[in-house]
Enzyme design. Structure first.
Site, PDB file in Angstrom:
ATOM      1  N   ASP A 263       0.613  -1.652   0.178  1.00 14.98           N
ATOM      2  CA  ASP A 263      -0.007  -0.055   0.020  1.00 14.98           C
ATOM      3  C   ASP A 263       1.052   1.332   0.015  1.00 14.98           C
ATOM      4  O   ASP A 263       1.999   1.630   1.107  1.00 14.98           O
ATOM      5  CB  ASP A 263      -1.108  -0.105   1.187  1.00 14.98           C
ATOM      6  CG  ASP A 263      -1.871  -1.395   0.967  1.00 14.98           C
ATOM      7  OD1 ASP A 263      -3.101  -1.171  -0.569  1.00 14.98           O
ATOM      8  OD2 ASP A 263      -2.360  -1.710   1.922  1.00 14.98           O
ATOM      9  N   ASP A 373      -7.160  -4.732  -5.472  1.00  9.86           N
ATOM     10  CA  ASP A 373      -7.247  -4.332  -3.387  1.00  9.86           C
ATOM     11  C   ASP A 373      -8.097  -2.360  -3.584  1.00  9.86           C
ATOM     12  O   ASP A 373      -8.455  -1.666  -2.639  1.00  9.86           O
ATOM     13  CB  ASP A 373      -6.547  -3.968  -2.758  1.00  9.86           C
ATOM     14  CG  ASP A 373      -6.629  -3.991  -1.357  1.00  9.86           C
ATOM     15  OD1 ASP A 373      -8.299  -4.351  -0.887  1.00  9.86           O
ATOM     16  OD2 ASP A 373      -6.186  -3.106  -0.340  1.00  9.86           O
TER      17      ASP A 373
END
Length: 1011
Positions: A263, A373
């Site tokens: 991320d 995601d």
């Protein structure tokens, strides 16, 4: 009563954990340790050796939240270790169940070349395969003491999510820093036993299960528990027959790709992601060098750029692995962005900047979009994927749906324009696969295309916080390559998988429309200032390009290629799917707000510089509206479109608006519309005077703020659960109400207070409009509450029309099925429209994305459709003070609206009128003619060849004929991809205008070679 399986498993587990694993390593030597804790932010790696190190002892605490501690360790390999393989074991205080969410370190040699990272589940560092004895071993460790924001009890509010509010107490304790002899045969035995223990629970009763049970029992018997190293080979020999048993060719096929979904920001700031990328890539390139069969894939060009900038030695290893075809640049995007809230042009630039970076650095582009995601996927995406030259799309997030199970794993996804892209969801429902028995069983059991397709993808490795694939996962994959009783696993490029899957499924099932995630519905509202900064930056970036292009072509001014690319990339980075959605720690959003302010300031300066060049020195008052619907045709940089029929009235009817007041009401009116408010500022009547229709509902006023309790089951910043509607407070009381008429505009001012918060509105009606414009300021101090703005409408709406990138899509307003019922909070770009056969009402905004629509019927009023805009939230995790402070919003409610009128309205709120002075007006540079055909971008080509790029799209959902005309000479025009290449044949332009036929919602990019 225990059966044979549980007895054998119990025996194997105990021997595995208590005897085999501890014996994987032999003799040990402790490192001598020195350490230095930096007083502030990280320093360049080159400064590490020169720090003021002090003696440090294992067992000592270290590392306040977000600090960096450098360790310098040294040891000598004993002479009696000669000929044996040696590794360093480095445990900085890891908690094994949270890879990527705690402390971690990059290990470097004395010359500061990175070796690999150490983190939870990955403590080893290579030293030598055959020691000579007497070698001096020395390492530097740059260690990050990141706090565990996602703990055993996640979603607990914490002030540790920002260095400015975190405490200063050390949070980790060094467990071990030592040299160890590794016993390869024992380690391999551990992998053998571990694999069979994972497989056994998923085997049906039968011969294979019996053979595995017997082999495990026999292996445990072959082991001398007092001499594991001496008997490990004998135990492995017992296991070889069941590990070598080949499975049938029809077994489900797992295409494994090493992976670490990093991320770009989440429970750590951007600065830490830069280091996570360096650490992860250093470990993965080390594994690629050790295991020839291994393949690894990483997305996000931004993360590659960070590695290149900060870790040149790691970058060279990465480039070499890419050149060998074993390190896969995936996805072709600048970051793994949100796909719902960024503008259409932003999505184009995600692909453009990502692919340009990969092509420049590696000489290749990604063939597919890798986006595992993100929180739902826009129905505009299939067209953009295909027009950018991609062949496939990969995600898995829809497996998180709360209610409905998605019906396919391999399918064609169809977008709003009819474009289709072949898509795959991994049936093991994870992008952090370990190749465990549970995952393999799930992939085989859940895969919905067994009748036609042979396999699925498994992204293998620790992700979110980085770390990637481990050598244990690689060992597991080797044993699973063709194992009886299991899906067959092979390391394989996703491109190879997709080529095979498409060949196996020439006529795949089709899913039409958005991929709506039945979870994380509140991300369209959390962290409002982040969303507002993105929206403003997006519009200014396009406007700055337009003005700078005009200045370049009109005056020969130098085009600011580098600065605009830098600014685009900053904004694209902040569209990452945990930044723009508002789901990161406080540190991330505090920095994002400052970054957007700087981006906006720089873009305003670029625009002003272009205007000064174009208009020249003078005192003539000039203005332009940077909107592709501006009535007079003037657009930034002299760009223009033909006037559009959007449903608004003609200028002849633009009489001044007035205010009438009575004892119980205030009325704002002009020749086209009338809006009546009660003395509490609630909207009682909304009348389109051209038809006489009142869109309001008797007894159900609009402009009603409603406050809900907002305490979801989990995932605070992400989720709103359906039960939030069970508790609602109507904010009907007004603290102040006044009105005025100025310059023909009638305005009502009001203030409301609730809890500790204050909300002020300025509601205005201008001449010639059927639009109520609202400017709002809110001092928001609520906690765990959700603020909505409601407009009950007397409209029999079968669906709600919401803007998406380059068009709009429809969602039905009924809840006939569980799929429809799950969409109780939905998204839009800039506007939503509720209509029936007799007219519609549009609600546009400049910084909001969430809304909901409900329908009701009463005997007195008939059908009622209530449109509610999501305004502010106040979740406490991961930012305990989310959105506390002062916020501004702008809305516009338009009567008698249409899709094109709503699009114009959205433009008018987001592309502001620009006033300036100069000596001359600027003539139109580009003119687009054609009903509903809009101009999206005008810019020089990215290759800096001097060609001009013009992008248009059809916005109304109709077939359209368009003409694109330049006011500068050009030699030729061709249609190109969104990446500005793959040119088609030369387009005819007999009178200097390129003619196009556009299908509904199609996006077309033209490349002009200037004369």
């Amino acid at each position: 009563m225990h059966d044979e399986t549980s007895l054998t498993m119990g025996r194997a587990r105990r021997v595995f954990f208590e005897r085999i694993l501890p014996e994987c390593y032999g003799a040990r030597v402790n490192f001598s340790i020195e350490a230095y804790e930096l007083p502030g932010e990280p320093v360049p790696v080159s400064e590490g050796p020169g720090l003021d190190y002090q003696p440090f002892t294992a067992g000592t605490q270290w590392g306040p939240p977000w600090a960096t501690t450098w360790f310098h360790v040294r040891a000598t390999i004993p002479q009696d270790w000669a000929g044996q393989p040696v590794e360093a074991l480095m445990d900085l205080g890891f908690e094994g169940n949270r890879p990527g969410f705690q402390c971690e370190a990059l290990v470097m040699r004395p010359d500061l070349t990175p070796v690999k990272a150490v983190n939870p589940r990955n403590h080893w560092v290579p030293v030598t395969e055959s020691a000579q004895g007497g070698e001096e071993i020395e390492f530097y460790l740059e260690a990050a003491s990141n706090p565990v924001i996602l703990g055993d009890q996640p979603f607990i509010p914490t002030q540790q999510g920002d260095r400015e509010t975190a405490d200063s107490n050390p949070i980790y304790t060094v467990h071990a820093l030592e040299l160890r002899v590794i016993r390869r045969e024992v380690w391999e035995l551990a992998q053998d036993v571990d694999l069979l223990m994972h497989q056994l629970p998923h085997l049906p009763q039968g011969q294979r299960k019996g053979l595995v049970l017997q082999a495990l029992d026999d292996a445990m018997t072959a082991l001398d528990l007092r001499d594991i190293p001496g008997t490990a080979a004998a135990a492995r020999a017992v296991l070889h027959p069941v590990l070598d048993a080949r499975g049938p060719d029809s077994a489900h096929r797992i295409s494994a790709i090493g992976h670490s979904h990093i991320d770009s920001a989440w429970l750590w700031p951007l600065r830490e992601t830069k280091r996570k990328a360096g650490r992860t890539v250093s470990s993965m390139t080390d594994l690629l060098e050790r295991y020839p069969e291994f393949r690894y894939g990483m997305s996000s060009a931004q993360q590659y750029a960070w590695v290149k900038e900060n870790y040149p030695a790691v970058w060279e290893r990465l480039k070499a692995a890419v050149a060998e075809g074993r390190f896969e640049p995936l996805g072709g995007m600048w970051v793994e962005s949100d796909t719902v809230m960024p503008s259409g042009e932003s999505m184009v630039r995600q692909f453009l900047q990502g692919q340009l970076f990969f092509e420049k650095e590696f000489g290749k582009r990604s063939r597919g979009v890798w986006l595992p995601d993100s929180f739902g996927y826009s129905p505009a995406l299939p067209q953009l994927i295909r027009r950018a030259g991609f062949e496939w799309f990969f995600t898995q997030k829809i497996s998180w749906n709360q209610v409905n199970t998605f019906p396919h794993h391999s399918f064609d996804w169809e977008g709003i324009d009819g474009s289709r892209v072949f898509t795959h969801f991994p049936p093991m429902d994870t992008y952090n696969a370990e190749l465990s028995g549970d995952e393999l069983d799930k992939a085989d059991r859940q895969f919905r295309e067994h009748r036609k397709a042979s396999g699925s993808i498994a992204p293998v490795g620790w992700g979110d916080g980085g770390g990637g694939t481990t050598r244990e996962m690689i060992a597991r994959a080797a044993r699973l390559s063709n194992l009886d009783g299991s899906p067959h696993v092979q390391w394989e490029s996703p491109d190879v998988f997709f080529d095979r899957a498409k060949a196996e499924m020439p006529h795949p099932p089709v899913w039409v429309g958005e991929l709506y995630l039945e979870l994380h519905r509140a991300v369209t509202t959390s962290q409002h200032k982040t969303k507002q900064g993105n929206r403003r930056s997006e519009h200014l970036l396009v406007e700055a390009e337009w003005w700078a292009t005009a200045a370049w072509l009109r005056t020969g001014a130098e085009y600011p290629y580098d600065e605009l690319q830098e600014l685009w990339r900053i904004v694209l980075t902040h569209q990452f799917h945990d930044i723009l959605p508002g789901t990161s720690i406080a540190w991330v959003h505090r920095e994002a707000i400052g970054t957007y302010a700087d981006v906006i300031s720089r873009l305003e300066r670029l625009i002003e510089a272009s205007l000064a060049v174009l208009a020249g020195e003078g005192s003539l008052a000039l203005s332009a509206n940077p909107s592709s619907f501006e009535e007079r045709g003037a657009l930034p940089g002299g760009i223009a479109v033909a006037p559009q029929r959007t449903g608004e009235t003609a200028p002849d009817d633009a009489a001044d608006a007035t205010v009438r007041e009575s004892a119980d009401a205030v009325v704002l009116s002009n020749a086209q519309a009338e809006f009546t408010f009660d003395r509490q500022g609630l909207l009682l009547h909304a009348v389109d005077l051209s038809t006489g229709r009142d869109y309001s509902v008797p007894g159900r006023p609009g402009n009603l703020f409603q406050l809900h309790e907002d305490f979801p089951n989990q995932w605070d910043a992400w989720d709103v659960d359906r039960f939030y509607r069970d508790s609602v407070q109507d904010l009907a009381e007004v603290a102040e109400l006044r009105h005025e008429v100025s310059d023909g505009v009638a305005t009502l001012f009001l203030t409301r207070t609730f809890g500790d918060s204050t909300l002020s509105q300025r509601l205005s009606l201008a001449p010639g409009e059927r639009t109520l414009r609202v400017a709002q300021e809110t001092e928001w101090k609520q906690t765990e509450q959700f603020l909505k703005l409601a407009f009950p409408l007397s409209v029999w709406a079968q669906d709600a029309v919401a803007e998406t990138q380059f068009g709009f899509h429809r969602r039905v307003t009924h809840t006939n099925t569980s799929w429809e019922n799950a969409k109780f909070e939905t998204s839009t770009q800039r506007w939503v429209l509720i209509g029936d056969r007799d007219g519609g009402v549009a609600l546009a905004n400049e910084s909001s994305h969430g809304f909901d629509v409900t329908r009701d019927v009463t005997d007195e009023t008939g059908m009622i459709t209530t449109l509610r805009l999501s305004v502010l939230r106040a979740p406490r995790y991961p930012d305990p003070d989310t959105d506390h402070g002062v916020h501004t919003h702008e809305y516009a409610l338009q009567l008698g609206s249409t899709e094109l009128a709503a699009t114009r309205l959205g433009h008018s709120l987001n592309a502001r009128q620009r006033s300036f002075t100069g000596a001359r007006a600027v003539q139109p540079l580009v003119t687009v003619e054609g009903e509903g055909v809009l101009l999206d971008a005008v810019k020089p080509s990215e290759d800096r060849s001097g060609d001009l790029i013009v992008r248009v799209h059809e916005a109304g959902g109709h077939h359209a004929a368009a003409q694109v005309r330049l006011d500068v000479p050009f030699a030729s025009a061709v249609e190109v991809s969104l990446l500005e290449d793959a040119a088609g044949p030369e387009l005819p332009a007999p009178d200097g205008a390129v003619r196009l036929g556009l299908t509904p919602f199609s996006v077309r990019t033209l490349r002009f070679r200037l004369a």
